[in-house]
Design a protein around this motif. Structure first.
Motif, short mmCIF file in Angstrom:
data_model
loop_
_atom_site.label_atom_id
_atom_site.label_comp_id
_atom_site.label_asym_id
_atom_site.label_seq_id
_atom_site.Cartn_x
_atom_site.Cartn_y
_atom_site.Cartn_z
N ILE B 13 0.71 -1.09 -0.15
CA ILE B 13 -0.34 0.15 -0.33
C ILE B 13 0.70 1.09 0.17
CG2 ILE B 13 -1.68 -1.34 1.00
CD1 ILE B 13 -1.28 0.11 4.03
N TRP B 14 0.09 2.90 -0.98
CA TRP B 14 1.15 3.43 0.04
C TRP B 14 0.28 5.01 0.39
CZ3 TRP B 14 -0.67 7.54 -2.36
CH2 TRP B 14 -1.71 7.72 -3.57
N LYS B 15 1.18 5.88 0.73
CA LYS B 15 0.54 6.78 1.31
C LYS B 15 1.70 7.70 1.16
CE LYS B 15 -0.80 5.07 6.10
NZ LYS B 15 0.14 4.53 7.02
N TRP B 16 0.82 9.34 1.92
CA TRP B 16 2.42 10.29 0.89
C TRP B 16 3.07 10.28 2.12
CZ3 TRP B 16 1.61 11.81 -3.27
CH2 TRP B 16 0.61 12.32 -3.93
N VAL B 17 3.95 10.73 2.31
CA VAL B 17 5.23 11.08 3.20
C VAL B 17 5.10 12.75 3.29
CG1 VAL B 17 6.71 8.78 3.54
CG2 VAL B 17 6.54 10.06 1.80
N LEU B 39 -12.63 12.16 -3.21
CA LEU B 39 -11.92 11.01 -2.49
C LEU B 39 -10.52 11.14 -2.35
CD1 LEU B 39 -13.63 8.23 -4.29
CD2 LEU B 39 -14.06 8.45 -2.45
N PRO B 40 -9.79 11.17 -1.51
CA PRO B 40 -8.42 11.01 -1.63
C PRO B 40 -7.27 10.10 -2.70
CG PRO B 40 -8.75 9.55 0.19
CD PRO B 40 -9.99 10.20 -0.71
N GLY B 41 -6.34 10.35 -2.91
CA GLY B 41 -5.25 8.92 -3.66
C GLY B 41 -5.34 10.42 -4.98
N ASP B 42 -4.60 9.52 -5.64
CA ASP B 42 -4.32 9.86 -7.03
C ASP B 42 -4.57 11.58 -7.38
OD1 ASP B 42 -2.37 8.15 -7.18
OD2 ASP B 42 -4.05 6.47 -8.48
#
Lengths: 745, 85
Positions: B13-17, B39-42
């Motif tokens: 899974i990916w998350k913002w850093v 919606l969050p994400g791309d």
């Protein structure tokens, strides 16, 4: 002949006119020439010089008609009571036709003299009530009026009495001595005689005939009902009553004016049904429980037109279908409980739905009752509401079973049909959010473990849910699908990247990159794990590739969801086995040794006890590994089973993936609880923001209305949320009342 | 080789850093989206400035458009430049 007004000798003209009038009214022969002459006589009298003789003509004609009718009255009565109706009808039909010709003969008088002084329609309707007194009527009206006064007034009651007797006879013996058209004609003459009236056309008919008729019929119905009741058989009674109502309607159609039909059937129902409701209800329960369709549909047709009479029947049906529903799911046990649950419920639903269509012609009251029954069965909480309702979980599982690859033996169309039907159940579920949680988790597993039967079926199902519950409900599910296609794209790009740099990873590598938040994996599940050497390169290369492409992102590897295909080369036959990453890691350790101690394995791989236990046991259960003791204690020794055989050369170690652990279920339920609180708080803030000040009860109501789509909130929970928001200064109690809140901007 | 790996399907899974939890402009968490998105994400990405501050892309673009004179980072008042490393 001149049309000029001239002097006329009234008596001479009237003498000849009277002769013709007599022929006309008795339907005698009038030669054309005579008719024309008399027609102009009427004209010349009306325009006579020096003064019109119209009034005199009118008076004489009226007197003539009165005398004529008086004569007829005697004739009618001549043959005694037995022939009274027949005679009356005979003279009436003659007279009523004759007066039309007479009306034509007096055309000029009607048109010029009488219509002039006639009040307008508006005056007739809204004007003074005695507008009729002393006023001249058109000839046809006059003739009818004379008939009414001269014939019906003296003879009416006697006629009605005879008519009622005749109809009574028709009831008991189905024959009448008098021809039907005479009876019918006599009865309608009461209406005909008033036909030119603007107001109260039916009044005479109603007062003179209809009312006594209905009263007499009522008495008859009462007697009939009492006679039928003696048999004390509800179904027979209903059959007979229905026949009776039909008969009476046919009779009414035969004899009476059309306006009486509904009154007759109403009277009949009142005396035969409404007054004996308790008797009918006494069998209601048995009929519903025995599902006696014919009786029930009879009952329905008898009760439907009576106000509120259906309620008891509706309630009984509700209770019965509810009981059946609960019974069908009450004793379910075993692994297939979710399939049985949904299919049994659907069966009950369809059965009663069809029954309502058939027996109660789809009446809304019964449909509503079925809805209520279904919703209380589906949301039923056993143990007096202490055990949570399992329907959302079971339904989600049912869908999972259908959408999974393993569902063998049913065609795609059948799966689609079953899923379509399952929406019926879904619509009744109160806790739709719980369903969503379970469904999302199962969907995630299907997608990641590549177990979906067909993407089309998945999408179709999600669209159905969207239709039932709206966009927000399925948005997370949609995001999961997006991630799948984004991942496919990334894999292609990564492979191209590997090819460009001619890097060999040593394994076939494929990855799913998921958005945190869109997938139902809590954060907590990431556990320490030391990746087998063979895979380290893949991970490193992919991370380099990914971080180069996407700035500011961080990947977390979910090894417990990864899986691998292994080729086992140490057995007699080569096998290909699909396992999870942790199982793979355990197997890989046996490369250098045939037996290992549990503790050692665990320490090398850094697995926590629970993970190790689960995956090692699945390998032992599948017989790939042998264990020297019953329990997997840290000291137990695991050996590779060199004698392993399997009929299939390609298989899967499934146990650890498939089984829903009780913790997972509990975790799902807890997260639902957490989500609900947030949802409610958001709803409260939204409402308060738009209303600024709101009473407690109104607020609760609006919150319930907003959250109805996905779940039925409990009032205490809403109250807690309000408290929490007050503590965090989103809102406060107003100063003058503790029952009122205001929003703090 | 007793056991060879044929295929490996992995999941991540990916998350913002980012250097902060919340966007400095809209105060919404970086894990979520800006107030205009659903919606969050791309679809609602983060961007970094050369000053190392991070915002929702939609938020900082809106902010820069509202600034007539200087394009500055709302956090440190340095000139804003997108960091496209």
């Amino acid at each position: 002949m001149s049309l000029k007004p001239r002097q006329v000798d009234f008596n001479a003209v009237w003498g000849s006119l009277q002769e013709t009038v007599k022929s006309v009214i008795t339907l005698g022969h009038v030669p054309r020439q005579i008719w024309s002459d008399r027609f102009s006589d009427v004209y010349s009298l009306c325009v006579a010089h020096p003064e019109s003789m119209a009034d005199r003509l009118y008076a004489e004609t009226k007197q003539y008609l009165i005398d004529h009718v008086a004569l007829l009255l005697i004739k009618v009565q001549e043959d005694g009571e037995d022939n009274l109706i027949k005679n009356y009808y005979h003279y009436w039909s003659q007279y009523s036709r004759g007066l039309f010709y007479l009306h034509l003969l007096y055309w000029y008088l009607n048109q010029q003299h009488i219509r002039m002084q006639k009040p307008s329609d508006a005056e007739m309707i809204y004007g003074s009530s005695d507008a009729n007194a002393g006023e001249q009527l058109e000839i046809k009206e006059l003739a009818l009026e004379v008939w009414k006064n001269g014939m019906i007034t003296p003879l009416g009651e006697k006629l009605v009495k005879l008519l009622l007797e005749t109809i009574d006879k028709d009831r008991s013996e189905h024959t009448t001595l008098i021809p039907i058209e005479a009876i019918q004609g006599t009865i309608t003459s009461f209406v005909e005689v008033q036909r030119f009236k603007i107001k109260g056309k039916l009044k005479l008919y109603q007062d003179l005939f209809e009312e006594p008729f209905l009263d007499a019929s009522g008495e008859h119905f009462k007697r009939d009902a009492a006679r039928l009741l003696e048999e004390r058989d509800v179904s027979l009674y209903m059959e007979k009553v229905i026949t009776k109502v039909d008969e009476e309607l046919a009779r009414a159609r035969k004899f009476l004016h059309a306006s009486s039909l509904t009154k007759v059937s109403q009277r009949c129902e009142q005396h035969m049904v409404a007054e004996h409701l308790d008797f009918l209800y006494s069998e209601c329960m048995n009929m519903v429980q025995g599902e006696r369709k014919r009786d029930l549909s009879n009952m329905y047709s008898l009760l439907k037109s009576l106000p509120n009479a259906l309620n008891i029947l509706v309630d009984t049906v509700l209770d019965h279908s509810k009981c059946q529903g609960l019974e069908s799911i009450g004793t379910l046990q075993g692994d297939n409980i979710h399939v049985n649950f949904v299919e049994n419920l659907l069966e009950v639903y369809q059965k009663y739905r069809q029954q309502i269509q058939e027996v109660f012609s789809g009446d809304q009251n019964f449909m509503g009752a079925l809805d209520k029954a279904c919703s209380s069965v589906i949301n039923h909480r056993p143990n007096k509401g202490k055990t949570p309702c399992r329907s959302p979980e079971l339904l989600a599982k049912y869908c999972d079973t259908l959408l999974k690859k393993s569902s063998k033996g049913i065609s795609e169309a059948e799966v689609d049909e079953k899923l379509r039907k399952s929406i019926t159940i879904f619509k009744y579920i109160d806790d739709k959010d719980v369903f969503q949680k379970f469904y999302a988790r199962m969907l995630a597993k299907r997608l990641i473990h590549q177990q979906t039967q067909s993407m089309d079926a998945e999408e179709a199902m999600i669209n159905r849910l969207k239709q039932a519950c709206g966009y927000e409900f399925t948005s997370k599910l949609h995001r999961m699908f997006t991630d799948m296609s984004v991942s496919a794209d990334l894999n292609n790009k990564f492979n191209a990247f590997l090819k460009d740099d001619s890097i060999d990873l040593g394994v076939n590598f494929c990855i799913y990159i998921l958005q945190a938040g869109a997938w139902p994996f809590g954060q907590a599940i990431v556990t320490p794990f030391s990746l087998p050497q063979q895979l380290v390169k893949s991970v490193q290369m992919f991370e380099t590739f990914y971080y180069n492409r996407f700035n500011g992102r961080k990947l977390t590897w979910l090894h417990h969801l990864c899986q691998a295909e292994l080729r086992l080369g140490y057995l007699k036959k080569p096998y290909v086995v699909t396992v999870q990453t942790f199982q793979m890691a355990i197997l890989l350790l046996f490369e250098t040794a045939d037996s290992l101690v549990c503790k050692e394995i665990r320490e090398t791989l850094l697995l926590n006890a629970d993970q190790f236990q689960r995956h090692a046991i699945s390998l032992v259960d599948s017989k790939l590994l042998l264990c020297d003791s019953e329990e997997l204690t840290p000291e137990a020794v695991l050996r590779l089973n060199m004698e392993y055989t399997n009929k299939r050369t390609r298989f899967r170690i499934t146990a650890a993936i498939q089984r829903e652990s009780p913790q997972e279920v509990e975790h799902t339920i807890n997260s639902v609880e957490e989500d609900r609180k947030l949802y409610l708080q958001a709803a409260i803030v939204r409402i308060m923001k738009s209303r600024k000040v709101l009473k407690h009860n109104a607020l609760i109501q609006e919150v319930c209305a907003q959250s109805k789509v996905s779940f039925a909130p409990s009032i205490p929970m809403i109250k807690k949320c309000i408290e929490a928001l007050i503590d965090r200064h989103y809102m406060e109690r107003t100063q003058h009342s503790s029952e009122e809140y205001s929003y703090i901007a | 080789m007793k056991v060879t790996i044929k295929n490996w399907t992995s999941v991540a899974i990916w998350k913002w850093v980012a250097n902060d939890d919340n966007c400095g402009i809209c105060r919404m968490p970086f894990d979520g989206c800006c107030p205009d998105c659903k919606l969050p994400g791309d679809d609602c990405p983060l961007v970094w400035g050369q000053c190392s501050h991070c915002f929702h892309m939609h938020c900082i673009v809106k902010w820069l458009q509202s600034q007539q004179v200087n394009q500055q980072c709302p956090m440190c008042r340095q000139e804003w430049k997108f960091n496209n490393k």
